[in-house]
Design a protein around this motif. Structure first.
Motif, PDB file in Angstrom:
ATOM      1  N   MET A 153     -32.147 -12.176  -4.358  1.00 27.14           N
ATOM      2  CA  MET A 153     -32.563 -11.500  -5.560  1.00 27.14           C
ATOM      3  C   MET A 153     -31.568 -10.432  -6.028  1.00 27.14           C
ATOM      4  O   MET A 153     -31.212 -10.426  -7.181  1.00 27.14           O
ATOM      5  N   PRO A 154     -31.148  -9.501  -5.151  1.00 28.08           N
ATOM      6  CA  PRO A 154     -30.199  -8.474  -5.595  1.00 28.08           C
ATOM      7  C   PRO A 154     -28.875  -9.079  -6.066  1.00 28.08           C
ATOM      8  O   PRO A 154     -28.198  -8.505  -6.908  1.00 28.08           O
ATOM      9  N   LYS A 155     -28.510 -10.239  -5.521  1.00 32.75           N
ATOM     10  CA  LYS A 155     -27.260 -10.867  -5.938  1.00 32.75           C
ATOM     11  C   LYS A 155     -27.332 -11.295  -7.401  1.00 32.75           C
ATOM     12  O   LYS A 155     -26.358 -11.192  -8.144  1.00 32.75           O
ATOM     13  N   LYS A 156     -28.515 -11.748  -7.852  1.00 29.32           N
ATOM     14  CA  LYS A 156     -28.697 -12.138  -9.248  1.00 29.32           C
ATOM     15  C   LYS A 156     -28.522 -10.933 -10.171  1.00 29.32           C
ATOM     16  O   LYS A 156     -27.875 -11.019 -11.208  1.00 29.32           O
ATOM     17  N   TYR A 157     -29.104  -9.809  -9.776  1.00 28.54           N
ATOM     18  CA  TYR A 157     -29.012  -8.613 -10.612  1.00 28.54           C
ATOM     19  C   TYR A 157     -27.583  -8.096 -10.705  1.00 28.54           C
ATOM     20  O   TYR A 157     -27.138  -7.660 -11.776  1.00 28.54           O
ATOM     21  N   SER A 158     -26.865  -8.159  -9.624  1.00 33.80           N
ATOM     22  CA  SER A 158     -25.479  -7.702  -9.671  1.00 33.80           C
ATOM     23  C   SER A 158     -24.635  -8.655 -10.513  1.00 33.80           C
ATOM     24  O   SER A 158     -23.739  -8.217 -11.241  1.00 33.80           O
ATOM     25  N   LEU A 159     -24.926  -9.936 -10.456  1.00 33.05           N
ATOM     26  CA  LEU A 159     -24.199 -10.896 -11.283  1.00 33.05           C
ATOM     27  C   LEU A 159     -24.487 -10.668 -12.762  1.00 33.05           C
ATOM     28  O   LEU A 159     -23.582 -10.703 -13.599  1.00 33.05           O
ATOM     29  N   ILE A 160     -25.740 -10.389 -13.083  1.00 27.34           N
ATOM     30  CA  ILE A 160     -26.108 -10.098 -14.476  1.00 27.34           C
ATOM     31  C   ILE A 160     -25.443  -8.803 -14.945  1.00 27.34           C
ATOM     32  O   ILE A 160     -24.948  -8.709 -16.077  1.00 27.34           O
ATOM     33  N   ALA A 161     -25.384  -7.806 -14.090  1.00 26.27           N
ATOM     34  CA  ALA A 161     -24.762  -6.532 -14.448  1.00 26.27           C
ATOM     35  C   ALA A 161     -23.262  -6.702 -14.682  1.00 26.27           C
ATOM     36  O   ALA A 161     -22.706  -6.156 -15.644  1.00 26.27           O
ATOM     37  N   VAL A 162     -22.614  -7.481 -13.844  1.00 22.22           N
ATOM     38  CA  VAL A 162     -21.181  -7.720 -14.019  1.00 22.22           C
ATOM     39  C   VAL A 162     -20.924  -8.504 -15.299  1.00 22.22           C
ATOM     40  O   VAL A 162     -19.990  -8.209 -16.057  1.00 22.22           O
ATOM     41  N   ALA A 163     -21.765  -9.485 -15.590  1.00 21.43           N
ATOM     42  CA  ALA A 163     -21.604 -10.270 -16.823  1.00 21.43           C
ATOM     43  C   ALA A 163     -21.799  -9.394 -18.056  1.00 21.43           C
ATOM     44  O   ALA A 163     -21.063  -9.521 -19.039  1.00 21.43           O
ATOM     45  N   ALA A 164     -22.778  -8.487 -18.003  1.00 16.45           N
ATOM     46  CA  ALA A 164     -23.010  -7.580 -19.130  1.00 16.45           C
ATOM     47  C   ALA A 164     -21.834  -6.626 -19.311  1.00 16.45           C
ATOM     48  O   ALA A 164     -21.424  -6.332 -20.443  1.00 16.45           O
ATOM     49  N   LEU A 165     -21.278  -6.159 -18.207  1.00 23.50           N
ATOM     50  CA  LEU A 165     -20.124  -5.261 -18.290  1.00 23.50           C
ATOM     51  C   LEU A 165     -18.907  -5.969 -18.875  1.00 23.50           C
ATOM     52  O   LEU A 165     -18.212  -5.414 -19.736  1.00 23.50           O
ATOM     53  N   VAL A 166     -18.670  -7.179 -18.458  1.00 23.23           N
ATOM     54  CA  VAL A 166     -17.548  -7.951 -18.993  1.00 23.23           C
ATOM     55  C   VAL A 166     -17.748  -8.228 -20.482  1.00 23.23           C
ATOM     56  O   VAL A 166     -16.810  -8.121 -21.277  1.00 23.23           O
ATOM     57  N   ALA A 167     -18.966  -8.552 -20.884  1.00 26.29           N
ATOM     58  CA  ALA A 167     -19.246  -8.810 -22.297  1.00 26.29           C
ATOM     59  C   ALA A 167     -19.037  -7.550 -23.139  1.00 26.29           C
ATOM     60  O   ALA A 167     -18.461  -7.609 -24.233  1.00 26.29           O
ATOM     61  N   ALA A 168     -19.461  -6.402 -22.633  1.00 29.87           N
ATOM     62  CA  ALA A 168     -19.284  -5.152 -23.372  1.00 29.87           C
ATOM     63  C   ALA A 168     -17.810  -4.783 -23.490  1.00 29.87           C
ATOM     64  O   ALA A 168     -17.348  -4.354 -24.558  1.00 29.87           O
ATOM     65  N   LEU A 169     -17.062  -4.955 -22.421  1.00 35.76           N
ATOM     66  CA  LEU A 169     -15.630  -4.639 -22.475  1.00 35.76           C
ATOM     67  C   LEU A 169     -14.881  -5.573 -23.418  1.00 35.76           C
ATOM     68  O   LEU A 169     -14.022  -5.140 -24.183  1.00 35.76           O
TER      69      LEU A 169
END
Length: 58
Positions: A1-17
């Motif tokens: 479960m925590p791995k999914k959240y970290s993957l979503i957070a990294v994807a959101a960060l990459v999209a924002a950058l």
């Protein structure tokens, strides 16, 4: 479960950058600023050619 959240957070960060970089590139690519109004000409257009080269009337 925590791995999914970290993957979503990294994807959101990459999209924002990437969105920020794209916005900066578009902003820097514009050389001429748009006129304030489409119906009012710019001051440079109203001046016309300068009369510096015209002979002085004495």
């Amino acid at each position: 479960m925590p791995k999914k959240y970290s993957l979503i957070a990294v994807a959101a960060l990459v999209a924002a950058l990437s969105a920020g970089v794209a916005a900066l590139l578009v902003r820097r690519s514009r050389n001429e600023h748009p006129p304030v109004s489409a119906t009012v000409p710019r001051i440079e257009e109203l001046r016309g050619p300068s009369d510096d080269s015209a002979p002085a009337a004495s």
